[in-house]
Enzyme design. Structure first.
Site, PDB file in Angstrom:
ATOM      1  N   SER A  28      85.133 -42.859 -18.275  1.00 41.13           N
ATOM      2  CA  SER A  28      86.339 -43.017 -19.096  1.00 41.13           C
ATOM      3  C   SER A  28      87.614 -43.309 -18.316  1.00 41.13           C
ATOM      4  O   SER A  28      88.641 -43.608 -18.925  1.00 41.13           O
ATOM      5  CB  SER A  28      86.564 -41.775 -19.957  1.00 41.13           C
TER       6      SER A  28
ATOM      7  N   LYS B 277      89.152 -46.483 -19.170  1.00 42.96           N
ATOM      8  CA  LYS B 277      89.977 -46.669 -20.380  1.00 42.96           C
ATOM      9  C   LYS B 277      91.439 -46.955 -20.040  1.00 42.96           C
ATOM     10  O   LYS B 277      92.174 -47.515 -20.848  1.00 42.96           O
ATOM     11  CB  LYS B 277      89.814 -45.458 -21.304  1.00 42.96           C
TER      12      LYS B 277
ATOM     13  N   TYR C  13      81.842 -52.113 -24.007  1.00 47.70           N
ATOM     14  CA  TYR C  13      82.382 -50.768 -23.768  1.00 47.70           C
ATOM     15  C   TYR C  13      81.561 -50.041 -22.695  1.00 47.70           C
ATOM     16  O   TYR C  13      82.100 -49.475 -21.732  1.00 47.70           O
ATOM     17  CB  TYR C  13      82.405 -49.980 -25.083  1.00 47.70           C
TER      18      TYR C  13
ATOM     19  N   TYR D 287      91.464 -35.467 -23.173  1.00 48.05           N
ATOM     20  CA  TYR D 287      90.937 -35.108 -24.509  1.00 48.05           C
ATOM     21  C   TYR D 287      91.496 -33.753 -24.971  1.00 48.05           C
ATOM     22  O   TYR D 287      92.680 -33.520 -24.881  1.00 48.05           O
ATOM     23  CB  TYR D 287      89.405 -35.112 -24.508  1.00 48.05           C
TER      24      TYR D 287
ATOM     25  N   VAL E 140      83.435 -38.772 -17.416  1.00 45.03           N
ATOM     26  CA  VAL E 140      82.283 -37.869 -17.307  1.00 45.03           C
ATOM     27  C   VAL E 140      81.413 -38.121 -16.073  1.00 45.03           C
ATOM     28  O   VAL E 140      80.470 -37.374 -15.823  1.00 45.03           O
ATOM     29  CB  VAL E 140      81.392 -37.859 -18.580  1.00 45.03           C
TER      30      VAL E 140
HETATM   31  N1  GLN Z   1      80.685 -43.645 -21.412  1.00 45.53           N
HETATM   32  C1  GLN Z   1      81.041 -42.300 -21.793  1.00 45.53           C
HETATM   33  C2  GLN Z   1      80.788 -42.112 -23.284  1.00 45.53           C
HETATM   34  O1  GLN Z   1      81.070 -42.992 -24.038  1.00 45.53           O
HETATM   35  C3  GLN Z   1      82.478 -42.055 -21.453  1.00 45.53           C
HETATM   36  C4  GLN Z   1      82.932 -40.682 -21.844  1.00 45.53           C
HETATM   37  C5  GLN Z   1      83.843 -40.045 -20.846  1.00 45.53           C
HETATM   38  O2  GLN Z   1      83.872 -40.390 -19.680  1.00 45.53           O
HETATM   39  N2  GLN Z   1      84.538 -39.027 -21.304  1.00 45.53           N
HETATM   40  O3  GLN Z   1      80.317 -41.091 -23.692  1.00 45.53           O
END
Ligand code: GLN
Length: 304
Positions: A63, A66, A188, A240, A258
Site C-alpha cells: 500500500s 498508493k 491495482y 488506516y 502490508v
Molecule cells: N495489496 C494489499 C491488499 O489489497 C495492500 C494492502 C495494504 O498494504 N494495506 O490487500
C-alpha cells in the site's frame, strides 16, 4: 547526536520487539518472506543517507504504492479527483466493504483499498500506457531504473483477492469504475507488487519532503501546494484505523504497506523508509512504527 548513532541506538532498543506481530500471510507469496528483517534508511534533502540493517533488500511495497498512484492521479485530474474519492480518515480496516456501501461507492480516501482501486481506474483511463507509465514514474522518483513489478506477488494476490474483487464490484455497481473490473484489479495488484529497498523508498519519498522545489517526474507534475496536500492525507489516512495512533506516536506524514514497509517524511529535511514484515493487528509494521516513534523522540524532529 548524529543520525547514524541514533539509528544504532534505535535498532538496539527495538530488538526486544523482534517476535511481535505477524507477517501478512493472506497473500501466499508474502507468507514466504523471512519475517525477521529490519531496515531503516534516511535520505536527506541535502543528499546524504544514513541507514541501519537490511536497507538494500527489496520488499513488496504494497500500500505504500498508493502514495505514488495518488500523486499521478492528482497531477492528471487536479481537484476533480475528489469527486470520485474523498479525503477523510476512514477509522476502518483498509479493506472495509461495509464502509464503502454506507458511503454509496465513494471511498473515504485514496489510501484505503477502495480508494486506491478508484485511483487505479482513473490511471487506466488517462495514461497512454498505464503499466509502464506507472513503473517509469516510480523509477524516476527513486532515480533507479532497476525497480520492477513482482508478477508472482501480483498473481498470488489476485488468486485470493476476494475482498478486493468485492470492493471493485461494489464500486462498479455505484458507477465509480469506468474500466472492466478485472483490468482494474490487475493494475491495482501490479502497483502493490512493486519491490523496493528502504534506500530506494526513502529516495522516492524525498519528493514529498521538498516543499518548495518542483515535483516533476516526466509528465507528472505537482505544485508544492499539491505535495502539501498529499502529506496531509498521509498524516490523516496513511495508517488506516491506526492513523491516530501513528500520528500520536510518530508525528511525520507516512504511509504503510502490508509488506512491512513504511515511507515517511520530515518536510524540508528528510525522507525515511523502514521495513520489517511483522505487522500489528491493523496491518502496520510493529518495528517500523516503533523505530519511527523513537526517531522523532530522539531527534526532537517532527511536524508538531
Ligand atoms: N495489496 C494489499 C491488499 O489489497 C495492500 C494492502 C495494504 O498494504 N494495506 O490487500
Amino acid at each position: 547526536m548524529s543520525y547514524n548513532k541514533i539509528l544504532t541506538k534505535i535498532a538496539a532498543e527495538i530488538a526486544p520487539l523482534r517476535n511481535q506481530g505477524k507477517q501478512a500471510d493472506y497473500i501466499p507469496a508474502l507468507a514466504k518472506v523471512d519475517p525477521d528483517h529490519f531496515g531503516i534508511c534516511i535520505t536527506t534533502t541535502s543528499g546524504k543517507s544514513y541507514g541501519w540493517g537490511d536497507i538494500d533488500t527489496p520488499f513488496s511495497i504494497q500500500s505504500v504504492s498508493k502514495v505514488f498512484s495518488l500523486s499521478m492521479a492528482l497531477a492528471i485530474m487536479g481537484e476533480e479527483l475528489w469527486k470520485r474519492v474523498d479525503k477523510e480518515p476512514s477509522g476502518s480496516a483498509f479493506n472495509s466493504l461495509i464502509q464503502l456501501e454506507l458511503d454509496h461507492g465513494i471511498p473515504r480516501n485514496p489510501f484505503i483499498n477502495a480508494g486506491a482501486i478508484v485511483v487505479a481506474d482513473i490511471l487506466l483511463s488517462h495514461l497512454p500506457h498505464p503499466h509502464s507509465d506507472y513503473l517509469k514514474f516510480v523509477r524516476r522518483m527513486a532515480d533507479d531504473p532497476t525497480i520492477n513489478y513482482n508478477f508472482e506477488v501480483a498473481t498470488s494476490e489476485r488468486s485470493v483477492g476476494y475482498i478486493n474483487a468485492a470492493i471493485a464490484n461494489m464500486l462498479k455497481y455505484y458507477g465509480n469504475l469506468e474500466n472492466e473490473i478485472e483490468d482494474v484489479l490487475h493494475f491495482y495488484f501490479l502497483m502493490c507488487s512493486v519491490e523496493m529497498t528502504c534506500r530506494q523508498l526513502s529516495h522516492a519519498f524525498l519528493a514529498y519532503a521538498h516543499a518548495k522545489s518542483q515535483f516533476e517526474f516526466g509528465d507528472i507534475r505537482l505544485t508544492s501546494s499539491q505535495v502539501k496536500r498529499i502529506n496531509a492525507i498521509m498524516q490523516t489516512c496513511g495508517f488506516y484505523n491506526d492513523a491516530g495512533e501513528y500520528s500520536y506516536l510518530v508525528g511525520l506524514p507516512g504511509k504503510s504497506g502490508v509488506g512491512g514497509g513504511i515511507g515517511a517524511v520530515y518536510p524540508r529535511r528528510y525522507a525515511v523508509a523502514t521495513w520489517s514484515p511483522r505487522l500489528n493487528s491493523k496491518g502496520n509494521s510493529v518495528m517500523g512504527m516503533k523505530a519511527l516513534e523513537l526517531l522523532t523522540t530522539y531527534t526532537n524532529e517532527s511536524i508538531f
